[in-house]
Design a protein around this motif. Structure first.
Motif, mmCIF file in Angstrom:
data_model
loop_
_atom_site.group_PDB
_atom_site.id
_atom_site.type_symbol
_atom_site.label_atom_id
_atom_site.label_comp_id
_atom_site.label_asym_id
_atom_site.label_seq_id
_atom_site.Cartn_x
_atom_site.Cartn_y
_atom_site.Cartn_z
ATOM 1 N N UNK A 73 51.615 83.573 48.316
ATOM 2 C CA UNK A 73 50.576 84.173 47.546
ATOM 3 C C UNK A 73 50.768 85.795 47.193
ATOM 4 N N UNK A 74 51.588 86.393 48.063
ATOM 5 C CA UNK A 74 51.966 87.603 48.172
ATOM 6 C C UNK A 74 53.203 88.155 46.752
ATOM 7 N N UNK A 75 54.009 87.018 46.514
ATOM 8 C CA UNK A 75 55.180 87.047 45.585
ATOM 9 C C UNK A 75 54.541 87.539 44.125
ATOM 10 N N UNK A 76 55.192 88.639 43.741
ATOM 11 C CA UNK A 76 54.732 88.875 42.377
ATOM 12 C C UNK A 76 53.879 90.113 42.330
ATOM 13 N N UNK A 77 53.185 90.138 43.353
ATOM 14 C CA UNK A 77 52.166 91.479 43.670
ATOM 15 C C UNK A 77 52.729 92.718 44.252
ATOM 16 N N UNK A 78 53.798 92.502 45.129
ATOM 17 C CA UNK A 78 54.483 93.496 45.698
ATOM 18 C C UNK A 78 55.986 93.444 45.008
ATOM 19 N N UNK A 79 56.612 94.511 45.631
ATOM 20 C CA UNK A 79 57.984 94.925 45.290
ATOM 21 C C UNK A 79 59.069 94.030 46.196
ATOM 22 N N UNK A 80 58.614 93.950 47.397
ATOM 23 C CA UNK A 80 59.681 93.219 48.504
ATOM 24 C C UNK A 80 59.270 91.405 48.791
ATOM 25 N N UNK A 81 58.163 91.219 48.609
ATOM 26 C CA UNK A 81 57.809 89.678 49.171
ATOM 27 C C UNK A 81 58.717 88.602 48.286
ATOM 28 N N UNK A 82 59.599 87.744 49.076
ATOM 29 C CA UNK A 82 60.330 86.764 48.730
ATOM 30 C C UNK A 82 59.824 85.441 49.560
ATOM 31 N N UNK A 83 59.821 84.333 48.877
ATOM 32 C CA UNK A 83 59.880 83.075 49.790
ATOM 33 C C UNK A 83 60.961 82.805 50.181
ATOM 34 N N UNK A 84 62.026 82.696 49.341
ATOM 35 C CA UNK A 84 63.488 82.130 49.718
ATOM 36 C C UNK A 84 64.293 83.529 49.895
ATOM 37 N N UNK A 85 65.024 83.647 50.938
ATOM 38 C CA UNK A 85 65.760 84.790 51.072
ATOM 39 C C UNK A 85 67.012 84.416 52.038
ATOM 40 N N UNK A 86 67.980 85.131 52.093
ATOM 41 C CA UNK A 86 69.142 85.019 52.906
ATOM 42 C C UNK A 86 69.180 86.129 53.918
ATOM 43 N N UNK A 87 69.263 85.381 55.364
ATOM 44 C CA UNK A 87 69.628 86.303 56.208
ATOM 45 C C UNK A 87 70.896 86.278 57.030
ATOM 46 N N UNK A 88 71.353 87.585 56.931
ATOM 47 C CA UNK A 88 72.810 87.821 57.504
ATOM 48 C C UNK A 88 72.711 88.099 58.785
ATOM 49 N N UNK A 89 73.622 87.569 59.729
ATOM 50 C CA UNK A 89 73.443 87.701 61.258
ATOM 51 C C UNK A 89 74.669 87.697 61.918
ATOM 52 N N UNK A 90 74.574 88.250 63.038
ATOM 53 C CA UNK A 90 75.762 88.173 64.259
ATOM 54 C C UNK A 90 75.118 87.905 65.466
#
Length: 840
Positions: A73-90
């Motif tokens: 519901x937040x996607x589009x309203x703000x600059x940062x919210x995504x539903x799909x994203x990639x998480x880089x990790x070690x």
């Protein structure tokens, strides 16, 4: 640097420091009923951190696909919210290094690999974590005054279990982005942006709140690719990065472009493409409900901004941009497009129906739309809450948002009711060594007993039990194959095993009843599988492999298994296709399966690293989570698959194979039902007997049954047409022979009559006849049989008077502007008066 280069540099940084790069797991969690989707980089690695499975290397790194439903519901309203994203990790799940390694690794990547200016970097640690603070000072050149203590820097898996402090790295966006104070600090305002979290799994939180040191503390870090890309590309939000720019440009081709709509379409296209490719299909619950919501929300914005092409055209943009790192995205491209097209077309139809429902709701509630009604629009007709808000606002009506959220919460709770809750502590259950590939009987020792969900030391006659053995020949339900049944024979008792489940990797629960005597932990038993049943299950499982290969040869390589159920009597096989299989295609598939059986292809198995197995061409399921070493099952050189099930030694052992049916089981998903072996032989005998009996009833030999039935169907259709023509003639005669049809002198011509109709169809026929009397000028007609009613309004008057509005005066019903029907709830005399009054 591009987003792809940033991802690659991260992975190369850790590969060069002895980390094994793991491929991204599917978005659907493997044997984890606690969540719908993978939402964090370490989530697929939980068995390694829990000690349930041994990691393939002490040090690991990955770029993991993630999806979070809370942000839709937040996607589009703000600059940062995504539903799909990639998480880089070690990761260091077994304690190969801890804070002393994680902190220098991170700092060298940030300052050297990414060349981020040190004067714009800040660090936070937990107030109690003097060790981490000291390491930041000793092992890096971050300015000591820029190491801040923050109470929020603590990670926990839950109220109990693994937990520990964490340390975050922040980016200074500049004084103009924040509160204006020169001495501002991270987590105070929008000036500082956190982009990397280093989690130190250090303690085991007890139920009393105390923290016991873990014997093997671990490292889990997470950096969002989208966020770090926005920083390194010096843009204010993720949607201005190159990761989103092609999709934003695609959405900007709309005739009425809108920034919010561009963000929604761009984000949701990425998410829906990956979800569908990983095996999710639109449904009304669980994962499918989330996908349906994504597609419909994006489709709504595409419709309102007048996107000139289909929403699914954006799939090619996603595949082009993402398949470099996720090559598995290419193969299901056509299937993904088909699912999106079918769902958007369905939404277009339901949107029209939903508007009619919305108008009825407002008629009942002219000031406040109840939350339950808003949720009905959302759940049944796909209306996002913001659409309902906007439509209601245009009419001066408020929406009970709290009532909507309550209804949504109840729906989510229902969606969370999934399988797997029987063993909430599955990882702690006793483990077994599986011997069932090469034996159906073994000697074993009882290492655990459960009754009523609780661990016990002894069970007695009549008890419903779960038995755990040190070794077992019983196959636990997994991979679509049902669990084995059989007997556990002990010196002091016998257990009838009615099912075998596999709550966790290496854990086999033998579910059944103590039929004689008793059983205790430590008892020696003979574990004996029902071998005849197992053979039939194995025949059906092997047949699914032959069917899978045959489907791919007939329909194309994009045909991949989306699910199966393998039992002793039949097997089902689910696969993506947006149409029914033709008779010719089904016959070709059936012939290929039978040819493979006749070829007597030998079975052979091998074990190899997962990536080597995939590179060799072995078929695998995109939604399945495989271990690092996999079992590859082949029949000759014709078909090889990654599989853990039981199989025949030779395809000839499959025996007779009969495709019973092919049908749709959901949007873009088909199912084939197949029987083989003894079950197929019995089916053939039964069908031949039925055919002979039908032939005797029709008085023709079996080979002429089809033509005889076709002839009878033609006769029946002719009789039905004749009957329909006669009914229409009677209706016309009935209307013409009435002494006088009263046409009311209202604002439009109106006929209100009763008719001798028995059904709704006949009533509509009378309405058509009366409308003919009004001629070219048209008007309105209301007809009843005393219980049902039909209202018709000619198209030239529907702008002023709609049939659905007039129907509300008569009772309960609905329909379209020119035709409505329903059931009377008022006296016919009163109904006539109301219609006449409404049209005066």
């Amino acid at each position: 640097m591009t987003g792809a280069q940033i991802r690659q540099r991260f992975l190369e940084h850790f590969r060069s420091r002895d980390h094994l790069e793991l491929p991204s797991a599917p978005l659907i969690p493997h044997r984890d009923p606690t969540t719908l989707f993978i939402s964090a980089g370490m989530q697929p690695l939980k068995p390694y951190f829990q000690g349930v499975s041994q990691p393939p290397a002490p040090r690991l790194t990955s770029a993991q696909k993630c999806f979070r439903t809370v942000d839709i519901a937040e996607v589009g309203k703000t600059d940062r919210h995504c539903t799909f994203f990639e998480m880089l990790g070690n990761f260091a799940p077994t304690g190969d290094y801890f804070k002393e390694g994680a902190i220098p690794f991170a700092w060298s990547l940030v300052t050297e690999g990414f060349a981020m200016p040190k004067d714009r970097l800040r660090v936070t640690v937990h107030p109690t974590d003097d060790e981490a603070a000291g390491l930041w000072r000793q092992e890096t050149d971050v300015r000591p005054e820029w190491i801040y203590r923050n109470d929020e820097n603590w990670w926990a898996a839950g109220d109990t279990g693994p937990s520990g402090p964490d340390s975050e790295i922040w980016w200074d966006r500049g004084l103009e982005y924040g509160c204006g104070q020169a001495d501002c600090y991270p987590d105070h305002c929008d000036r500082f942006l956190e982009f990397w979290n280093l989690v130190f799994m250090q303690f085991d939180r007890q139920s009393d709140g105390s923290l016991q040191p873990l014997p093997r503390p671990g490292i889990d870090t997470g950096m969002g690719l989208e966020r770090i890309t926005s920083i390194l590309q010096d843009v204010d939000n993720v949607f201005d990065t190159d990761l989103f720019r092609p999709l934003m440009d695609f959405a900007a081709t709309a005739r009425r472009p809108d920034r919010i709509a561009q963000r929604v379409i761009s984000d949701h296209l990425r998410a829906m493409t990956f979800l569908i490719a990983d095996g999710v299909t639109p449904t009304n619950e669980g994962r499918g409900y989330v996908l349906r919501r994504l597609i419909r929300r994006a489709a709504l914005h595409a419709r309102r901004t007048e996107l000139p092409v289909k929403l699914s055209a954006g799939v090619d943009v996603v595949v082009s941009e993402m398949s470099g790192h996720y090559p598995d995205l290419k193969q299901p491209r056509d299937y993904v497009v088909g699912v999106i097209d079918a769902e958007t077309e369905r939404f277009a139809r339901t949107l029209e129906q939903g508007m009619e429902q919305f108008e009825r709701m407002l008629a009942r509630n002219p000031r406040l739309l109840p939350g339950e009604d808003a949720f009905l629009l959302h759940d049944t007709y796909g209306f996002p809450l913001e659409l309902t808000h906007e439509l209601a606002h245009e009419r001066g009506v408020e929406v009970d948002e709290q009532g909507f959220q309550d209804a949504m919460a109840r729906q989510r709770e229902r969606s969370r009711t999934m399988s797997g809750q029987r063993w909430p502590d599955a990882a702690a259950l006793p483990r077994s060594e599986f011997k069932g590939y090469h034996a159906t009987e073994t000697e074993a020792r009882v290492v655990g007993l459960r009754r009523g969900g609780e661990a016990v030391e002894r069970v007695a006659e009549g008890d419903q039990v779960e038995v755990f053995l040190d070794v077992t020949p019983f196959y636990g339900e997994s991979g679509g194959q049902i669990g084995d049944t059989g007997i556990l024979e002990a010196p002091g008792g016998r257990v009838r095993v009615e099912d075998t489940q596999k709550p966790s990797d290496g854990v086999y629960a033998h579910l059944g009843t103590v039929v004689v005597g008793s059983l205790e932990v430590g008892d020696e038993v003979v574990a004996r599988v029902d071998a005849a049943r197992r053979r039939q299950v194995a025949r059906h499982h092997s047949a699914t492999h032959l069917l899978h290969k045959s489907l791919r040869e007939v329909l194309g390589e994009q045909t991949v298994q989306r699910g199966s159920w393998v039992g002793p009597d039949h097997t089902t096989f689910d696969f993506p296709l947006n149409r029914a299989i033709t008779e010719e295609e089904l016959a070709a598939v059936s012939e290929k399966v039978s040819a493979a059986v006749r070829a007597a292809l030998p079975f052979h198995e091998s074990y190899m690293p997962y990536r080597e197995a995939v590179d060799s061409g072995a078929m695998h399921l995109f939604e399945e989570k495989y271990g690092d070493t996999v079992r590859v099952v082949c029949f000759g050189d014709w078909t090889c698959e990654l599989c853990g099930g039981t199989h025949v030694a030779n395809t000839a052992d499959v025996g007779t194979a009969v495709i019973v049916s092919e049908s749709s089981i959901g949007q873009g998903l088909r199912r084939i039902d197949l029987v083989v072996g003894e079950a197929a032989d019995a089916l053939v005998r039964r069908r031949l007997g039925q055919l002979s009996g039908l032939g005797r009833s029709l008085g023709v030999p079996p080979e002429q049954v089809a033509s005889r039935v076709g002839s009878l169907q033609q006769d029946l259709r002719a009789a039905q047409r004749e009957n329909r023509d006669l009914r229409e003639q009677v209706q016309k005669l009935e209307v013409r022979t009435r002494s006088k049809v009263g046409v009311q002198h209202t604002r439009i011509p109106l006929i209100v009559e009763q008719a001798p109709a028995r059904t709704g169809d006949e009533l509509r026929g009378f309405a058509d006849r009366f409308m003919e009397i009004l001629g070219d000028e048209g008007g309105a007609v209301a007809v009843t049989n005393g219980d049902l009613f039909v209202v018709k309004v000619s198209n030239n008057f529907t702008d002023a008077f709609q049939a659905t509005e007039l129907a509300r005066l008569l009772g309960q019903g609905g329909g379209r502007p020119n035709l409505a029907q329903g059931r009377l709830t008022v006296d016919w005399t009163e109904a006539r008066a109301k219609l006449e009054e409404a049209l005066r």
